[in-house]
Scaffold this motif. Structure first.
Motif, PDB file in Angstrom:
ATOM      1  N   GLY A   1      50.820  47.943  38.153  1.00 43.58           N
ATOM      2  CA  GLY A   1      50.841  49.261  37.540  1.00 43.58           C
ATOM      3  C   GLY A   1      49.637  50.092  37.918  1.00 43.58           C
ATOM      4  O   GLY A   1      49.667  51.317  37.874  1.00 43.58           O
ATOM      5  N   TYR A   2      48.531  49.397  38.301  1.00 40.67           N
ATOM      6  CA  TYR A   2      47.283  50.070  38.649  1.00 40.67           C
ATOM      7  C   TYR A   2      46.477  49.109  39.508  1.00 40.67           C
ATOM      8  O   TYR A   2      46.487  47.891  39.278  1.00 40.67           O
ATOM      9  CB  TYR A   2      46.516  50.431  37.373  1.00 40.67           C
ATOM     10  N   GLU A   3      45.774  49.614  40.506  1.00 43.29           N
ATOM     11  CA  GLU A   3      44.905  48.806  41.357  1.00 43.29           C
ATOM     12  C   GLU A   3      43.480  49.325  41.222  1.00 43.29           C
ATOM     13  O   GLU A   3      43.193  50.456  41.616  1.00 43.29           O
ATOM     14  CB  GLU A   3      45.355  48.870  42.822  1.00 43.29           C
ATOM     15  N   HIS A   4      42.590  48.508  40.626  1.00 46.34           N
ATOM     16  CA  HIS A   4      41.228  49.000  40.437  1.00 46.34           C
ATOM     17  C   HIS A   4      40.487  48.952  41.769  1.00 46.34           C
ATOM     18  O   HIS A   4      40.656  48.024  42.568  1.00 46.34           O
ATOM     19  CB  HIS A   4      40.514  48.204  39.345  1.00 46.34           C
ATOM     20  N   PRO A   5      39.657  49.975  42.062  1.00 50.35           N
ATOM     21  CA  PRO A   5      39.000  50.080  43.365  1.00 50.35           C
ATOM     22  C   PRO A   5      37.740  49.221  43.465  1.00 50.35           C
ATOM     23  O   PRO A   5      37.241  48.699  42.472  1.00 50.35           O
ATOM     24  CB  PRO A   5      38.647  51.574  43.440  1.00 50.35           C
ATOM     25  N   PHE A   6      37.260  49.066  44.690  1.00 50.85           N
ATOM     26  CA  PHE A   6      35.953  48.461  45.001  1.00 50.85           C
ATOM     27  C   PHE A   6      35.874  46.965  44.693  1.00 50.85           C
ATOM     28  O   PHE A   6      34.780  46.429  44.560  1.00 50.85           O
ATOM     29  CB  PHE A   6      34.817  49.192  44.270  1.00 50.85           C
ATOM     30  N   HIS A   7      37.017  46.294  44.536  1.00 55.14           N
ATOM     31  CA  HIS A   7      36.967  44.845  44.291  1.00 55.14           C
ATOM     32  C   HIS A   7      36.243  44.163  45.451  1.00 55.14           C
ATOM     33  O   HIS A   7      36.475  44.509  46.603  1.00 55.14           O
ATOM     34  CB  HIS A   7      38.393  44.298  44.164  1.00 55.14           C
ATOM     35  N   PRO A   8      35.325  43.195  45.197  1.00 55.26           N
ATOM     36  CA  PRO A   8      35.014  42.548  43.909  1.00 55.26           C
ATOM     37  C   PRO A   8      33.767  43.088  43.218  1.00 55.26           C
ATOM     38  O   PRO A   8      33.205  42.395  42.361  1.00 55.26           O
ATOM     39  CB  PRO A   8      34.793  41.101  44.339  1.00 55.26           C
TER      40      PRO A   8
ATOM     41  N   LEU B   1      29.030  48.104  31.986  1.00 56.23           N
ATOM     42  CA  LEU B   1      29.751  46.849  31.753  1.00 56.23           C
ATOM     43  C   LEU B   1      31.181  47.128  31.302  1.00 56.23           C
ATOM     44  O   LEU B   1      32.145  46.549  31.824  1.00 56.23           O
ATOM     45  CB  LEU B   1      28.997  46.018  30.700  1.00 56.23           C
ATOM     46  N   TYR B   2      31.326  48.037  30.353  1.00 58.63           N
ATOM     47  CA  TYR B   2      32.658  48.301  29.805  1.00 58.63           C
ATOM     48  C   TYR B   2      33.523  49.125  30.745  1.00 58.63           C
ATOM     49  O   TYR B   2      34.751  49.041  30.685  1.00 58.63           O
ATOM     50  CB  TYR B   2      32.537  48.973  28.441  1.00 58.63           C
ATOM     51  N   THR B   3      32.907  49.903  31.622  1.00 55.79           N
ATOM     52  CA  THR B   3      33.696  50.583  32.640  1.00 55.79           C
ATOM     53  C   THR B   3      34.333  49.553  33.569  1.00 55.79           C
ATOM     54  O   THR B   3      35.510  49.672  33.940  1.00 55.79           O
ATOM     55  CB  THR B   3      32.817  51.554  33.450  1.00 55.79           C
ATOM     56  N   CYS B   4      33.569  48.518  33.927  1.00 55.47           N
ATOM     57  CA  CYS B   4      34.122  47.414  34.730  1.00 55.47           C
ATOM     58  C   CYS B   4      35.224  46.694  33.966  1.00 55.47           C
ATOM     59  O   CYS B   4      36.272  46.340  34.534  1.00 55.47           O
ATOM     60  CB  CYS B   4      33.018  46.432  35.113  1.00 55.47           C
ATOM     61  N   VAL B   5      35.005  46.455  32.664  1.00 53.63           N
ATOM     62  CA  VAL B   5      36.032  45.819  31.832  1.00 53.63           C
ATOM     63  C   VAL B   5      37.315  46.636  31.835  1.00 53.63           C
ATOM     64  O   VAL B   5      38.414  46.104  32.021  1.00 53.63           O
ATOM     65  CB  VAL B   5      35.510  45.638  30.381  1.00 53.63           C
ATOM     66  N   ALA B   6      37.178  47.964  31.657  1.00 52.89           N
ATOM     67  CA  ALA B   6      38.360  48.829  31.598  1.00 52.89           C
ATOM     68  C   ALA B   6      39.113  48.837  32.925  1.00 52.89           C
ATOM     69  O   ALA B   6      40.350  48.808  32.949  1.00 52.89           O
ATOM     70  CB  ALA B   6      37.940  50.246  31.212  1.00 52.89           C
ATOM     71  N   MET B   7      38.380  48.861  34.043  1.00 53.59           N
ATOM     72  CA  MET B   7      39.026  48.878  35.350  1.00 53.59           C
ATOM     73  C   MET B   7      39.785  47.582  35.608  1.00 53.59           C
ATOM     74  O   MET B   7      40.945  47.597  36.049  1.00 53.59           O
ATOM     75  CB  MET B   7      37.973  49.106  36.439  1.00 53.59           C
TER      76      MET B   7
ATOM     77  N   ASN C   1      38.879  35.744  36.025  1.00 52.68           N
ATOM     78  CA  ASN C   1      40.313  36.010  35.955  1.00 52.68           C
ATOM     79  C   ASN C   1      40.774  36.924  37.091  1.00 52.68           C
ATOM     80  O   ASN C   1      41.774  36.657  37.763  1.00 52.68           O
ATOM     81  CB  ASN C   1      40.639  36.642  34.602  1.00 52.68           C
ATOM     82  N   VAL C   2      40.036  38.012  37.334  1.00 48.54           N
ATOM     83  CA  VAL C   2      40.488  38.953  38.362  1.00 48.54           C
ATOM     84  C   VAL C   2      40.304  38.377  39.763  1.00 48.54           C
ATOM     85  O   VAL C   2      41.101  38.652  40.670  1.00 48.54           O
ATOM     86  CB  VAL C   2      39.767  40.315  38.206  1.00 48.54           C
ATOM     87  N   TRP C   3      39.258  37.561  39.974  1.00 47.18           N
ATOM     88  CA  TRP C   3      39.119  36.880  41.272  1.00 47.18           C
ATOM     89  C   TRP C   3      40.318  35.980  41.535  1.00 47.18           C
ATOM     90  O   TRP C   3      40.895  35.983  42.624  1.00 47.18           O
ATOM     91  CB  TRP C   3      37.829  36.053  41.303  1.00 47.18           C
ATOM     92  N   LYS C   4      40.683  35.180  40.522  1.00 55.02           N
ATOM     93  CA  LYS C   4      41.840  34.291  40.666  1.00 55.02           C
ATOM     94  C   LYS C   4      43.124  35.083  40.859  1.00 55.02           C
ATOM     95  O   LYS C   4      43.979  34.734  41.688  1.00 55.02           O
ATOM     96  CB  LYS C   4      41.951  33.405  39.423  1.00 55.02           C
TER      97      LYS C   4
ATOM     98  N   PRO D   1      33.154  45.457  40.881  1.00 53.29           N
ATOM     99  CA  PRO D   1      33.163  45.497  39.405  1.00 53.29           C
ATOM    100  C   PRO D   1      33.076  44.116  38.766  1.00 53.29           C
ATOM    101  O   PRO D   1      32.415  43.945  37.731  1.00 53.29           O
ATOM    102  CB  PRO D   1      34.507  46.174  39.090  1.00 53.29           C
ATOM    103  N   ALA D   2      33.727  43.120  39.381  1.00 49.98           N
ATOM    104  CA  ALA D   2      33.685  41.767  38.818  1.00 49.98           C
ATOM    105  C   ALA D   2      32.281  41.179  38.905  1.00 49.98           C
ATOM    106  O   ALA D   2      31.797  40.536  37.961  1.00 49.98           O
ATOM    107  CB  ALA D   2      34.681  40.866  39.550  1.00 49.98           C
ATOM    108  N   ILE D   3      31.595  41.397  40.029  1.00 52.48           N
ATOM    109  CA  ILE D   3      30.232  40.884  40.193  1.00 52.48           C
ATOM    110  C   ILE D   3      29.280  41.561  39.208  1.00 52.48           C
ATOM    111  O   ILE D   3      28.467  40.904  38.537  1.00 52.48           O
ATOM    112  CB  ILE D   3      29.755  41.097  41.645  1.00 52.48           C
ATOM    113  N   VAL D   4      29.380  42.889  39.108  1.00 50.16           N
ATOM    114  CA  VAL D   4      28.524  43.628  38.168  1.00 50.16           C
ATOM    115  C   VAL D   4      28.778  43.168  36.735  1.00 50.16           C
ATOM    116  O   VAL D   4      27.837  42.961  35.955  1.00 50.16           O
ATOM    117  CB  VAL D   4      28.789  45.144  38.304  1.00 50.16           C
TER     118      VAL D   4
END
Length: 459
Positions: free
Chosen positions: A389-396, A50-56, A373-376, A398-401
């Motif tokens: 500054g950074y683009e988190h991979p595998f969207h969406p 959960l927190y890895t997704c939060v950090a990304m 928030n990240v979906w929007k 991490p947001a679903i998880v």
């Protein structure tokens, strides 16, 4: 007057890990009481995901929306005032309650330390003299934050690194690589005593291993290079915490019965594990490590809660009086001072497990906002439309998880603290109605959009 841009990646790491590392020394063990040792281990890794997704997610959005307030500043740009107001309150209450838990532990540890050094003198102490140690530590940390963010987070880096090192010292001291040396996992560990329902219930306190890593976002306005410092400090921070969580469980559950670790009155499992080794050196090191971790966490929480409160005052979500910046130290001094009595009241009057639950619930509400928030954010400003500054991979993914894990953890909290969960939800509903009817008229909508971005897609 603006806040100073003086921080680098090391300070971001010190802020995030400093707030959270106390969870490795106390609080996580209540999850053992819910689901047993293995249940708590499963919870630690599930919540770690959960927190890895939060950090990304946070690393992408915050490195782009580089403003004090963290997720509150993000909500202003992506969703709107009512959501931003609630997210700001989630942040302030999560950090203030965590701060209260920290200083309560500091006060009790100091009294325990006096008892170890001078048993006769400690006998004279009243049972509630830990109150005075709690207030003194809170006043000192408030003064430190008042004097400047660079000094505050430099101190945090030193004591956080020392606390993390104490876990490593205990590992080497008991020869953790050798299961037959001092660790007794084979004799102490059992199957899941309460089944998989116990595992779900232990998710509640599994959060305590990591709660607060998202606080790195509060430094967004004070770092020299947000695009570099925030992702680097946040991602190295979550890696540090994953390692610390694994070591903590491995050491404590290999030396203490799980029934004792999960006991409501058990304050500091790692310190108790060090005591039964028979080594005065390890006992002293872990006492200092536990104390440092609680001080570092409270120090970072004062910093983060004040930034969120300050940002809300600057945008007129709260009275503008809170938006004042000290002319010399360039800190949000009024917000720092205002929130200290709130933390003191909870630290002195509320049991530790309940304070932890208040903090966890507010944090969970904030994490539930992040997938939305990240979906929007990705929909309004697709990749390539603005500089990130950074683009988190595998969207969406991490947001679903993250959303699934947040909803599951809400159920876990409901199993043990249903009344507190319902009371917190009622509080946020009532305060939202108050904001809509009374406070929204003072909000200056045009002043909130501080980023020089193109018009959102579809608007």
């Amino acid at each position: 007057m603006n806040l100073l841009k003086v921080l680098g990646p090391v300070h971001v790491w010190a802020l995030g890990v400093g707030i959270v590392l106390v969870g490795e020394f106390m609080g996580w063990n209540y999850g053992v009481g819910k689901g047993g040792a293995f249940g708590a281990l499963i919870a630690a890794w599930v919540i770690g995901l959960l927190y890895t997704c939060v950090a990304m997610i946070d690393s992408e959005v915050t490195s782009t929306v580089a403003a004090a307030g963290g997720q509150y500043a993000q909500a202003k740009h992506t969703i709107g005032p009512l959501m931003a107001f609630n997210v700001g309150l989630y942040l302030v209450l999560a950090y203030t309650m965590l701060e209260a838990a920290d200083v309560q532990v500091v006060g009790q540890l100091v009294q325990i330390g006096i008892g170890r050094i001078d048993p006769e003198g400690a006998a004279v102490l009243h049972a509630e003299w830990w109150w005075s140690f709690t207030i003194l530590s809170l006043m000192f940390l408030a003064w430190l934050n008042y004097r400047g963010v660079l000094m505050t987070l430099t101190v945090n880096f030193i004591i956080t690194a020392a606390a993390f090192a104490s876990i490593l010292i205990l590992f080497f001291g008991v020869q953790g690589w050798d299961p037959d040396a001092q660790l007794m996992h084979e004799g102490l560990l059992t199957d899941l005593p309460y089944g998989w329902l116990g595992v779900i219930a232990s998710l509640h306190f599994g959060i305590w291993y990591y709660l607060g890593i998202e606080g790195t976002c509060q430094a967004a306005e004070e770092v020299r290079s947000p695009g570099r410092a925030l992702p680097l400090g946040t991602m190295t921070g979550i890696i540090t915490l994953l390692i610390a969580a694994a070591l903590t469980w491995y050491l404590a559950c290999g030396m203490l019965p799980w029934e004792y670790i999960g006991w409501d009155l058990e304050l500091a499992p790692l310190y108790d594990a060090a005591k039964i080794t028979g080594s005065p050196l390890l006992e002293t090191v872990l006492f200092i490590g536990t104390l440092f971790s609680a001080i570092a966490s409270a120090n970072g929480c004062i910093n983060d809660a004040a930034r969120a409160w300050f940002s809300m005052g600057r945008d007129r979500y709260l009275p503008a009086w809170f938006s004042a910046v000290h002319p010399r130290y360039r800190t949000p001094f009024r917000s720092i001072i205002f929130l200290i009595p709130v933390a003191a009241i909870f630290a002195l009057k509320v049991p530790l497990a309940q304070i932890i639950t208040f903090s966890i619930l507010s944090g969970l509400l904030n994490y539930t906002f992040m997938p939305i928030n990240v979906w929007k954010f990705r929909k309004m400003w697709p990749l390539g439309s603005i500089r990130r500054g950074y683009e988190h991979p595998f969207h969406p993914i991490p947001a679903i998880v993250l959303m699934i894990l947040c909803l599951t953890t809400f159920f876990a909290v409901y199993l043990g603290y249903g009344r507190q969960l319902l009371a917190m939800m009622a509080f946020y509903i009532i305060i939202s109605i108050w904001f809509s009817l009374r406070r929204y008229q003072f909000v200056r909508r045009a002043d909130q959009f501080t980023m020089n971005w193109p018009r959102p897609k579809g608007y």
